[in-house]
Design a protein around this motif. Structure first.
Motif, PDB file in Angstrom:
ATOM      1  N   ALA A 218       0.907  -1.066  -0.166  1.00 30.30           N
ATOM      2  CA  ALA A 218       0.130   0.139  -0.026  1.00 30.30           C
ATOM      3  C   ALA A 218       1.030   1.219   0.032  1.00 30.30           C
ATOM      4  CB  ALA A 218      -0.784  -0.032   1.220  1.00 30.30           C
ATOM      5  N   ARG A 219       0.360   2.333  -0.672  1.00 28.46           N
ATOM      6  CA  ARG A 219       0.958   3.539  -0.776  1.00 28.46           C
ATOM      7  C   ARG A 219       1.346   4.225   0.735  1.00 28.46           C
ATOM      8  NH1 ARG A 219      -1.474   7.916  -4.209  1.00 28.46           N
ATOM      9  NH2 ARG A 219      -3.330   7.459  -2.964  1.00 28.46           N
ATOM     10  N   VAL A 220       2.251   4.836   0.944  1.00 22.82           N
ATOM     11  CA  VAL A 220       2.880   5.577   2.225  1.00 22.82           C
ATOM     12  C   VAL A 220       2.452   7.020   2.131  1.00 22.82           C
ATOM     13  CG1 VAL A 220       4.758   5.951   3.612  1.00 22.82           C
ATOM     14  CG2 VAL A 220       4.520   3.702   2.530  1.00 22.82           C
ATOM     15  N   ALA A 221       1.625   7.540   3.241  1.00 19.32           N
ATOM     16  CA  ALA A 221       1.430   8.944   3.511  1.00 19.32           C
ATOM     17  C   ALA A 221       2.208   9.433   4.531  1.00 19.32           C
ATOM     18  CB  ALA A 221      -0.126   9.206   3.478  1.00 19.32           C
ATOM     19  N   LEU A 222       2.742  10.547   4.832  1.00 17.67           N
ATOM     20  CA  LEU A 222       3.256  11.227   5.812  1.00 17.67           C
ATOM     21  C   LEU A 222       2.557  12.496   6.326  1.00 17.67           C
ATOM     22  CD1 LEU A 222       7.083  10.814   5.193  1.00 17.67           C
ATOM     23  CD2 LEU A 222       5.645   9.247   6.019  1.00 17.67           C
ATOM     24  N   ASP A 223       2.696  12.289   7.689  1.00 16.90           N
ATOM     25  CA  ASP A 223       1.631  13.372   8.458  1.00 16.90           C
ATOM     26  C   ASP A 223       2.737  13.982   9.514  1.00 16.90           C
ATOM     27  OD1 ASP A 223       0.129  15.016   9.701  1.00 16.90           O
ATOM     28  OD2 ASP A 223      -1.361  13.485  10.501  1.00 16.90           O
ATOM     29  N   GLU A 224       2.849  13.201  10.729  1.00  9.73           N
ATOM     30  CA  GLU A 224       3.715  13.326  11.801  1.00  9.73           C
ATOM     31  C   GLU A 224       5.086  13.931  11.293  1.00  9.73           C
ATOM     32  OE1 GLU A 224       0.455  11.305  13.851  1.00  9.73           O
ATOM     33  OE2 GLU A 224       1.370  10.942  11.774  1.00  9.73           O
ATOM     34  N   SER A 225       5.552  13.336  10.271  1.00  6.28           N
ATOM     35  CA  SER A 225       6.916  13.563   9.649  1.00  6.28           C
ATOM     36  C   SER A 225       7.318  14.861   9.456  1.00  6.28           C
ATOM     37  CB  SER A 225       7.219  12.514   8.663  1.00  6.28           C
ATOM     38  OG  SER A 225       7.543  11.299   9.182  1.00  6.28           O
ATOM     39  N   LEU A 226       6.159  15.607   9.045  1.00  9.09           N
ATOM     40  CA  LEU A 226       6.303  17.041   8.526  1.00  9.09           C
ATOM     41  C   LEU A 226       6.426  18.076   9.831  1.00  9.09           C
ATOM     42  CD1 LEU A 226       3.616  17.179   5.587  1.00  9.09           C
ATOM     43  CD2 LEU A 226       6.152  16.890   5.555  1.00  9.09           C
ATOM     44  N   ALA A 227       6.375  17.438  11.037  1.00  6.69           N
ATOM     45  CA  ALA A 227       6.629  18.395  12.170  1.00  6.69           C
ATOM     46  C   ALA A 227       8.080  18.001  12.342  1.00  6.69           C
ATOM     47  CB  ALA A 227       5.958  17.493  13.430  1.00  6.69           C
ATOM     48  N   SER A 228       8.909  17.351  11.875  1.00  7.51           N
ATOM     49  CA  SER A 228      10.355  17.335  12.149  1.00  7.51           C
ATOM     50  C   SER A 228      11.364  17.363  10.886  1.00  7.51           C
ATOM     51  CB  SER A 228      10.806  15.929  12.967  1.00  7.51           C
ATOM     52  OG  SER A 228       9.971  14.764  11.942  1.00  7.51           O
ATOM     53  N   ALA A 229      10.478  17.343   9.576  1.00  9.17           N
ATOM     54  CA  ALA A 229      11.215  17.450   8.630  1.00  9.17           C
ATOM     55  C   ALA A 229      10.512  18.625   7.726  1.00  9.17           C
ATOM     56  CB  ALA A 229      11.375  16.029   7.723  1.00  9.17           C
ATOM     57  N   SER A 230      11.218  19.234   6.660  1.00  7.10           N
ATOM     58  CA  SER A 230      10.379  20.023   5.845  1.00  7.10           C
ATOM     59  C   SER A 230       9.746  19.251   4.748  1.00  7.10           C
ATOM     60  CB  SER A 230      11.314  20.875   5.259  1.00  7.10           C
ATOM     61  OG  SER A 230      12.267  20.494   4.310  1.00  7.10           O
ATOM     62  N   VAL A 231       8.912  19.802   4.083  1.00  5.38           N
ATOM     63  CA  VAL A 231       8.323  19.426   2.815  1.00  5.38           C
ATOM     64  C   VAL A 231       9.235  18.896   1.681  1.00  5.38           C
ATOM     65  CG1 VAL A 231       6.542  19.658   0.936  1.00  5.38           C
ATOM     66  CG2 VAL A 231       5.931  20.407   3.352  1.00  5.38           C
ATOM     67  N   ASP A 232      10.079  19.733   1.549  1.00  9.94           N
ATOM     68  CA  ASP A 232      11.342  19.642   0.496  1.00  9.94           C
ATOM     69  C   ASP A 232      12.198  18.575   0.972  1.00  9.94           C
ATOM     70  OD1 ASP A 232       9.912  21.716  -1.217  1.00  9.94           O
ATOM     71  OD2 ASP A 232      11.414  23.264  -0.435  1.00  9.94           O
ATOM     72  N   GLU A 233      12.539  18.461   2.178  1.00  8.66           N
ATOM     73  CA  GLU A 233      13.307  17.277   2.599  1.00  8.66           C
ATOM     74  C   GLU A 233      12.684  15.870   2.439  1.00  8.66           C
ATOM     75  OE1 GLU A 233      15.866  19.424   6.216  1.00  8.66           O
ATOM     76  OE2 GLU A 233      13.766  18.703   6.723  1.00  8.66           O
ATOM     77  N   VAL A 234      11.061  15.905   2.623  1.00  8.76           N
ATOM     78  CA  VAL A 234      10.558  14.685   2.461  1.00  8.76           C
ATOM     79  C   VAL A 234      10.393  14.322   0.944  1.00  8.76           C
ATOM     80  CG1 VAL A 234       8.257  13.737   2.743  1.00  8.76           C
ATOM     81  CG2 VAL A 234       9.309  14.813   4.410  1.00  8.76           C
ATOM     82  N   LEU A 235      10.340  15.334   0.094  1.00  7.63           N
ATOM     83  CA  LEU A 235      10.445  15.061  -1.369  1.00  7.63           C
ATOM     84  C   LEU A 235      11.531  14.623  -2.060  1.00  7.63           C
ATOM     85  CD1 LEU A 235       7.796  18.307  -2.180  1.00  7.63           C
ATOM     86  CD2 LEU A 235       7.118  15.661  -2.084  1.00  7.63           C
ATOM     87  N   ALA A 236      12.571  15.346  -1.369  1.00 10.44           N
ATOM     88  CA  ALA A 236      13.761  14.684  -1.872  1.00 10.44           C
ATOM     89  C   ALA A 236      14.163  13.407  -1.436  1.00 10.44           C
ATOM     90  CB  ALA A 236      14.910  15.991  -1.231  1.00 10.44           C
ATOM     91  N   ALA A 237      13.881  13.238  -0.330  1.00  8.30           N
ATOM     92  CA  ALA A 237      14.106  11.602   0.177  1.00  8.30           C
ATOM     93  C   ALA A 237      13.325  10.566  -0.513  1.00  8.30           C
ATOM     94  CB  ALA A 237      13.861  11.540   1.767  1.00  8.30           C
ATOM     95  N   GLY A 238      12.003  11.021  -1.358  1.00 10.85           N
ATOM     96  CA  GLY A 238      11.212  10.045  -1.931  1.00 10.85           C
ATOM     97  C   GLY A 238      10.590   9.285  -0.893  1.00 10.85           C
ATOM     98  N   ALA A 239      10.234   9.819   0.214  1.00  7.14           N
ATOM     99  CA  ALA A 239       9.790   9.188   1.549  1.00  7.14           C
ATOM    100  C   ALA A 239       8.192   9.100   1.497  1.00  7.14           C
ATOM    101  CB  ALA A 239      10.035   9.863   2.561  1.00  7.14           C
TER     102      ALA A 239
END
Length: 339
Positions: A218-239
């Protein structure tokens, strides 16, 4: 500029990683801009944003003669920044005689946006019954809370929901409860249930771990991760396959829409939700969703969490699984209570 505190009672306690919350405290922000009065809301939620005291200090430090110039220095206090940016945008949209979603860049006239229902941690039969009620009420998507019970128990609950609601968009929210081996075991099973995505399977800071899970089921969605990492960091990591965007935590409706568009450019789906905010911020989040073309069902049916609110009536009520988008100038048609 005028800043006034408020405290809103919740209709039921809200469980968070920092304990139960029974009230939502924050500030309304009133500014004069472009010849109009605009209203914003700053409702901090520790763990996601700054503290209430830090929020107040940041708002008190705003240059009342040129409030827009203060936005660039408020990155460390996203709730305060949200309140100020929303007030400025509200006034500017009123000056242009257009609704906030058009001011944000939305092109097509939009009367409503789809929203999801959230189903709690009940046994399989109860979870399926709640989900069926939501589908019958018109909700196009149902999010089921998982992670508190055993993995097998949660799978039984999700199978029961899928059996009762064969056509609904089904989502799960683990709130970071699983470790990597558990997530790797469950994601293929969730894919077989045609789950749209699982939200926050691992702990928030584990960006690398989430990146490794993509494609495992199943696909992965991130929510709480955006409290510790920026949107750009998450996108750059392909997370992430999906980003759950909270305007209050991101620092304003403009930043939330910008993040949604950046996500779309790299094939990541944006979903807009709230931090259980008052009517001003909740309605602004609806405008953000309305400004995103073909947005999916968002987590905006949160007004029922509040026993009291900042406006006499909900400016963006939910009916038939959709939140109504205000069509008048600015964010909401009426001022906050007490104005």
């Amino acid at each position: 500029m005028n800043v006034e505190p408020f405290s809103l009672e919740l209709s039921r306690p809200l469980s968070t990683a920092r304990g139960e919350i029974r009230t939502r405290e924050g500030f309304t922000v009133e500014v004069e801009h472009d010849g109009e009065t605009g209203y914003g809301e700053a409702t901090p939620l520790p763990g996601w944003t700054e503290s209430l005291d830090e929020c107040r200090s940041a708002l008190d430090a705003v240059d009342a003669e040129a409030p827009a110039l203060s936005l660039s220095g408020m990155d460390g206090t996203p709730a305060a920044r949200h309140g100020l940016e929303l007030a400025l945008f509200d006034a500017a949209a009123r000056a242009r005689d257009e609704p906030l979603y058009r001011f944000l860049g939305g092109e097509d006239p939009t009367e409503s946006v789809p929203v999801n229902a959230t189903v709690g941690d009940g046994p399989p039969s109860g979870t399926a019954h709640e989900a069926r009620e939501a589908v019958d009420a018109g909700f196009p998507a149902v999010k089921v809370k998982v992670g508190v019970r055993s993995l097998d128990a949660d799978l039984d609950r999700l199978r029961a929901v899928r059996g009762a609601c064969p056509d609904v968009e089904l989502r799960a929210d683990a709130n970071g409860a699983w470790d990597q081996p558990t997530a790797r075991r469950v994601l293929p099973a969730l894919a077989r249930l045609d789950l749209s995505y699982v939200e926050q399977p691992l702990s928030g800071p584990d960006i690398t771990g989430h990146a490794a899970l993509r494609g495992a089921g199943a696909r992965v969605a991130l929510d709480e991760s955006l409290a510790s990492a920026s949107v750009d960091e998450v996108l750059a990591a392909g997370a992430a396959d999906v980003l759950v965007l909270k305007p209050m935590a991101l620092g304003g409706p403009g930043r939330a829409r910008s993040a949604a568009l950046r996500a779309r450019k790299v094939g990541v789906e944006p979903i807009v939700t709230t931090t259980i905010d008052g009517a001003l911020a909740r309605t602004a989040a609806v405008h953000v969703a309305a400004s995103i073309p073909d947005v999916g069902a968002c987590g905006l049916a949160t007004g029922s969490w509040l026993a009291s609110d900042l406006t006499d009536a909900d400016p963006a009520p939910v009916a038939d699984g959709r939140a109504r988008v205000p069509s008048g100038p600015g964010n909401v048609a009426t001022c906050p209570l007490g104005r």
